[in-house]
Write a protein that holds these residues in place. Structure first.
Motif, short mmCIF file in Angstrom:
data_model
loop_
_atom_site.label_atom_id
_atom_site.label_comp_id
_atom_site.label_asym_id
_atom_site.label_seq_id
_atom_site.Cartn_x
_atom_site.Cartn_y
_atom_site.Cartn_z
N PHE A 289 0.86 -1.19 0.00
CA PHE A 289 0.00 0.00 0.00
C PHE A 289 0.88 1.23 0.00
N ASP A 290 0.34 2.32 -0.49
CA ASP A 290 1.08 3.57 -0.64
C ASP A 290 0.13 4.72 -0.32
N PHE A 291 0.25 5.28 0.88
CA PHE A 291 -0.63 6.34 1.33
C PHE A 291 0.03 7.71 1.18
N ASN A 292 -0.80 8.74 1.29
CA ASN A 292 -0.29 10.10 1.41
C ASN A 292 -0.99 10.78 2.57
N ALA A 293 -0.70 12.05 2.78
CA ALA A 293 -1.22 12.77 3.95
C ALA A 293 -2.73 12.90 3.95
N ASP A 294 -3.37 12.68 2.79
CA ASP A 294 -4.83 12.83 2.70
C ASP A 294 -5.60 11.55 3.00
N ASN A 295 -4.91 10.43 3.14
CA ASN A 295 -5.62 9.20 3.51
C ASN A 295 -6.20 9.35 4.91
N THR A 296 -7.41 8.84 5.09
CA THR A 296 -8.14 9.04 6.34
C THR A 296 -7.35 8.60 7.57
N VAL A 297 -6.77 7.40 7.54
CA VAL A 297 -6.07 6.90 8.74
C VAL A 297 -4.81 7.72 9.02
N VAL A 298 -4.17 8.21 7.98
CA VAL A 298 -2.98 9.03 8.17
C VAL A 298 -3.38 10.37 8.79
N LYS A 299 -4.45 10.95 8.30
CA LYS A 299 -4.93 12.23 8.85
C LYS A 299 -5.32 12.10 10.31
N ILE A 300 -6.07 11.04 10.63
CA ILE A 300 -6.52 10.85 12.01
C ILE A 300 -5.33 10.70 12.95
N ALA A 301 -4.37 9.82 12.57
CA ALA A 301 -3.21 9.59 13.43
C ALA A 301 -2.34 10.84 13.55
N THR A 302 -2.17 11.57 12.45
CA THR A 302 -1.35 12.78 12.47
C THR A 302 -1.97 13.84 13.37
N GLU A 303 -3.28 14.01 13.25
CA GLU A 303 -3.97 15.00 14.08
C GLU A 303 -3.97 14.60 15.55
N ALA A 304 -4.09 13.32 15.83
CA ALA A 304 -4.04 12.84 17.21
C ALA A 304 -2.65 13.10 17.80
N MET A 305 -1.63 12.86 17.01
CA MET A 305 -0.26 13.13 17.49
C MET A 305 -0.07 14.62 17.78
N ALA A 306 -0.60 15.46 16.91
CA ALA A 306 -0.48 16.90 17.12
C ALA A 306 -1.14 17.32 18.44
N LYS A 307 -2.27 16.73 18.76
CA LYS A 307 -2.97 17.03 20.02
C LYS A 307 -2.09 16.68 21.22
N LEU A 308 -1.24 15.66 21.04
CA LEU A 308 -0.37 15.22 22.13
C LEU A 308 1.01 15.87 22.09
N GLY A 309 1.18 16.82 21.16
CA GLY A 309 2.45 17.53 21.05
C GLY A 309 3.52 16.76 20.32
N MET A 310 3.12 15.75 19.54
CA MET A 310 4.07 14.97 18.76
C MET A 310 4.09 15.45 17.31
N THR A 311 5.22 15.29 16.66
CA THR A 311 5.32 15.53 15.23
C THR A 311 5.32 14.19 14.53
N ALA A 312 4.37 13.99 13.63
CA ALA A 312 4.22 12.70 12.95
C ALA A 312 5.37 12.47 11.98
N ASN A 313 5.86 11.25 11.97
CA ASN A 313 6.87 10.83 11.02
C ASN A 313 6.23 9.83 10.06
N HIS A 314 6.07 10.22 8.81
CA HIS A 314 5.47 9.34 7.81
C HIS A 314 6.56 8.44 7.24
N GLU A 315 6.41 7.14 7.45
CA GLU A 315 7.50 6.19 7.21
C GLU A 315 7.10 5.12 6.19
N VAL A 316 8.01 4.80 5.29
CA VAL A 316 7.81 3.69 4.34
C VAL A 316 8.56 2.48 4.88
#
Length: 372
Positions: A289-316
């Motif tokens: 699979f090959d996602f980008n920042a607009d995929n639903t699960v990526v957006k949800i996890a990224t936004e949740a991390m931001a709420k916790l003060g984390m910077t998301a690392n998108h990893e292959v």
């Protein structure tokens, strides 16, 4: 809000229950009772006859208390070896085994996170949509359990696998298509000292083909490897048979197919030129699979991390997980790092702080789905 003491106690309890691949039965029974005691509906499938493993998969469901999308979390029950009689030790807020076995944080840390997340939701009366928890067998032996799992039993269409190492904050946005190849080359036996000219060496055929082959890191998306070569019976016999086992992985499915064809073409061409015979079997193990920042699960996890003060690392990732099978079968799923290190070794460990952070992230994901 994470109850550190309870989380650690749960993790310690989980890793003490043996569940090496194909022997998950005792642990599955424990988890079934544990999730039921929390009030979840627990559904056990009937895949043991198909998989040959030590237990069925579990689907545990917590009905929503508000109108929000259903999501699922997934972990696997089995561990690699040596995983019998694990004795966890805590040193300087890091959990290790005693050095004679793995720790089994892969993936019992993920299961501890699941259980603590449910407890937090219930204690705080947290608004949530329907939550589903998938617990699979045989992940360490080729994703066998999840391949047999009936995805139609899931209400959720989006999910998060809790089964990646490294510091919390990484989101897997790419994972390869993976294919296995089994190659059998047949030559002609002859006495290697008296009349080698009458023989056709299967090994020479293989060597000539491999010498022309692109292997290793083929390009930035694709890898290929021949990992097993077997053949021969004696030094005075021209080798009649060679068996090889290889693999190809690529984030790009077309590149994966092109590499497979490249290897097949060279093996077949060389075998024909040298007068041998060949059989090649290709086993497509799972799709990438090959996602980008607009995929639903990526957006949800990224936004949740931001709420916790984390910077998301998108990893292959260069490897596969149960997430590959969920995606292959229409369930958009990413894999989240949960903090363990040096998995599959007796040096495996997990910092308690990372275990806490991963739990806070899972809990925040649940809340994020309600607010989005």
């Amino acid at each position: 809000m994470v109850n550190k003491s309870r989380l650690v106690d749960t993790f310690i309890e989980l890793v003490k229950i043996d569940s090496e691949t194909k022997h998950e039965g005792k642990f599955q029974k424990y988890l079934k009772e544990r999730f039921q005691s929390l009030g979840l509906e627990v559904i056990e499938d009937d895949t043991m006859a198909e998989t040959g493993f030590g237990a069925n998969n579990l689907l545990c469901r917590l009905p929503g208390n508000v109108n929000a999308d259903a999501i699922f979390f997934s972990c696997h029950m089995d561990t690699v070896t040596p995983g019998l009689g694990i004795k966890p030790e805590i040193r300087e807020d890091i959990i290790y085994s005693d050095g004679t076995t793995i720790l089994a944080a892969d993936d019992k840390a993920g299961i501890a996170i699941m259980l603590e997340t449910v407890a937090l939701i219930q204690e705080n009366n947290t608004p949530h949509g329907t939550l589903e928890f998938v617990l699979s067998v045989g992940e360490e032996s080729g994703l066998i359990g999840i391949k047999a799992f009936d995805m139609r039993t899931l209400k959720a269409s989006h999910g998060f696998v809790l089964d990646t190492g490294g510091p919390v904050g990484s989101i897997t946005v790419g994972s390869p298509t993976h294919a296995g190849l089994e190659i059998q080359i047949d030559g002609t036996a002859a006495h290697a000292g008296i009349e080698p000219e009458k023989g056709i060496s299967a090994l020479e055929i293989a060597a000539k083909a491999i010498s022309q082959m692109k292997l290793g890191r083929v390009d930035f998306e694709t890898t290929a490897n021949i990992g097993i070569i077997e053949g021969g019976t004696a030094t005075n016999i021209v080798m009649e048979h060679v068996r090889m086992v290889a693999e190809v992985r690529s984030i790009n499915s077309e590149s994966c197919e092109a590499q497979i064809q490249h290897m097949k073409d060279l093996f077949e061409k060389t075998t024909a030129e040298m007068g041998g015979a060949i059989t090649i079997k290709v086993d497509r193990k799972y799709s990438g699979f090959d996602f980008n920042a607009d995929n639903t699960v990526v957006k949800i996890a990224t936004e949740a991390m931001a709420k916790l003060g984390m910077t998301a690392n998108h990893e292959v990732s260069g490897g596969g997980s149960d997430a590959n099978i969920f995606n292959e079968q229409g369930k958009e799923t990413t894999n989240l790092s949960i903090g363990y290190e040096k998995i599959h070794t007796v040096h495996e460990y997990i910092p308690i702080r990372e275990l806490e952070k991963a739990t806070a992230l899972a809990y925040e994901i649940v809340k994020q789905v309600v607010t989005k």
